[in-house]
Design a protein around this motif. Structure first.
Motif, mmCIF file in Angstrom:
data_model
loop_
_atom_site.group_PDB
_atom_site.id
_atom_site.type_symbol
_atom_site.label_atom_id
_atom_site.label_comp_id
_atom_site.label_asym_id
_atom_site.label_seq_id
_atom_site.Cartn_x
_atom_site.Cartn_y
_atom_site.Cartn_z
ATOM 1 N N ASN A 95 0.857 -1.189 0.000
ATOM 2 C CA ASN A 95 0.000 0.000 0.000
ATOM 3 C C ASN A 95 0.890 1.235 0.000
ATOM 4 O O ASN A 95 1.818 1.334 0.805
ATOM 5 C CB ASN A 95 -0.898 0.026 1.236
ATOM 6 N N PRO A 96 0.630 2.188 -0.879
ATOM 7 C CA PRO A 96 1.475 3.381 -0.948
ATOM 8 C C PRO A 96 1.113 4.401 0.129
ATOM 9 O O PRO A 96 0.142 4.232 0.876
ATOM 10 C CB PRO A 96 1.162 3.940 -2.342
ATOM 11 N N LEU A 97 1.907 5.454 0.186
ATOM 12 C CA LEU A 97 1.609 6.621 1.015
ATOM 13 C C LEU A 97 0.908 7.665 0.159
ATOM 14 O O LEU A 97 1.187 7.795 -1.037
ATOM 15 C CB LEU A 97 2.895 7.228 1.576
ATOM 16 N N HIS A 235 -0.513 -2.287 -4.683
ATOM 17 C CA HIS A 235 0.385 -2.639 -5.774
ATOM 18 C C HIS A 235 0.795 -4.094 -5.600
ATOM 19 O O HIS A 235 1.262 -4.494 -4.524
ATOM 20 C CB HIS A 235 1.627 -1.748 -5.774
ATOM 21 N N ARG A 236 0.629 -4.894 -6.651
ATOM 22 C CA ARG A 236 0.971 -6.322 -6.623
ATOM 23 C C ARG A 236 2.301 -6.526 -7.345
ATOM 24 O O ARG A 236 2.404 -6.288 -8.541
ATOM 25 C CB ARG A 236 -0.146 -7.123 -7.275
ATOM 26 N N ILE A 237 3.313 -6.972 -6.605
ATOM 27 C CA ILE A 237 4.654 -7.156 -7.164
ATOM 28 C C ILE A 237 5.027 -8.633 -7.057
ATOM 29 O O ILE A 237 4.825 -9.263 -6.005
ATOM 30 C CB ILE A 237 5.688 -6.297 -6.418
ATOM 31 N N LEU A 238 5.571 -9.195 -8.136
ATOM 32 C CA LEU A 238 5.940 -10.601 -8.193
ATOM 33 C C LEU A 238 7.446 -10.771 -8.058
ATOM 34 O O LEU A 238 8.227 -10.029 -8.669
ATOM 35 C CB LEU A 238 5.477 -11.215 -9.511
ATOM 36 N N PHE A 239 7.840 -11.781 -7.267
ATOM 37 C CA PHE A 239 9.257 -12.100 -7.077
ATOM 38 C C PHE A 239 9.486 -13.593 -7.262
ATOM 39 O O PHE A 239 8.620 -14.410 -6.939
ATOM 40 C CB PHE A 239 9.728 -11.693 -5.674
#
Length: 255
Positions: A95-97, A235-239
């Motif tokens: 979650n952003p600011l 935001h969904r980030i894949l690693f």
């Protein structure tokens, strides 16, 4: 991560990224952005942040491949087995600011930041800031080069360079960090709950001008800046397995 579906490749302006775009698109195909089921961002961390901001309304996961320098948010570049990597990838949700900055002329500048919201002196003299948390004044006057509020995901970026703490990715906290604090001498900041609403008031803004920045989106001559987490945006980030943000944050502390 569900079975890798339609891929959209996006690339930064670097030659390495544009070369990777051509090669990967030829191998796997690339659909228009509005058809994407997964986005593969080719570049460095700056381009990853740009991609996340630009596609935040889509709720589509983004998998970064490093064609830049640091690549903290990126996976290792490779042309082989990309669909298999996407299918086995681990997802982190961030979650952003939100930043709401009011300028001296009364205009309001709003922006979201995945890493941090920072206030920086914009003249030869140190900034003077008053800090209020959840409506309660916590520091009457901080004399410094600047101050920032960061998320766990952004804690190894500008925050860490300013000697702020590295935050575990699952921690429900924000870091408030000062840059070159002069008074109180060497004050480095505080840990705040994720729900905290932080307000900075710029003291003597004409003599000591301050700018505010949210992941490269800047406003000059600010007089107040309000910062808080924005849970409605994710935001969904894949690693790749074993190389997620939590592992990277831990590893960074033992370099």
């Amino acid at each position: 991560m569900p079975k890798a579906g339609k891929i959209t490749f996006l690339a930064s302006d670097s030659e390495a990224a544009k070369d990777a775009l051509a090669k990967l698109s030829a191998i796997y195909g690339s659909v228009p952005l509005d058809k994407a089921e997964v986005i593969v961002a080719l570049g460095g961390d700056g381009f990853m942040l740009h991609t996340l901001h630009a596609t935040q309304a889509m709720d589509v996961p983004v998998y970064g491949m490093n064609c830049g320098t640091i690549g903290f948010l990126m996976n290792e570049y490779g042309e082989e087995g990309l669909r298999e990597r996407l299918e086995s990838a681990e997802e982190e949700v961030i979650n952003p600011l939100s930043m709401r900055a009011t300028r001296a002329d009364g205009t309001v500048h709003e922006a979201l930041a995945i890493n941090e919201v920072s206030l920086l002196r914009a003249g030869p003299q140190a900034a003077k800031l008053r800090i209020t948390i959840d409506g309660k004044m916590r520091m009457e006057e901080l004399v410094c080069d600047g101050a920032l509020v960061c998320t766990p995901a952004g804690s190894t970026a500008y925050n860490y360079s300013a000697h702020g703490p590295i935050l575990p990715i699952g921690a429900e906290v924000l870091a408030l960090t000062a840059m070159a604090a002069f008074r109180p001498r060497r004050w480095r900041g505080a840990l705040l709950p994720m729900t905290a609403k932080v307000r900075f008031d710029v003291l003597d803004p004409q003599k000591r001008p301050v700018m505010a920045d949210a992941d490269g989106r800047s406003a000059r001559d600010v007089v107040t800046v309000e910062v808080q987490s924005e849970p409605s945006v994710r935001h969904r980030i894949l690693f790749d397995p074993g190389h997620g943000l939590e592992e990277r944050l831990t590893r960074e502390q033992f370099v």
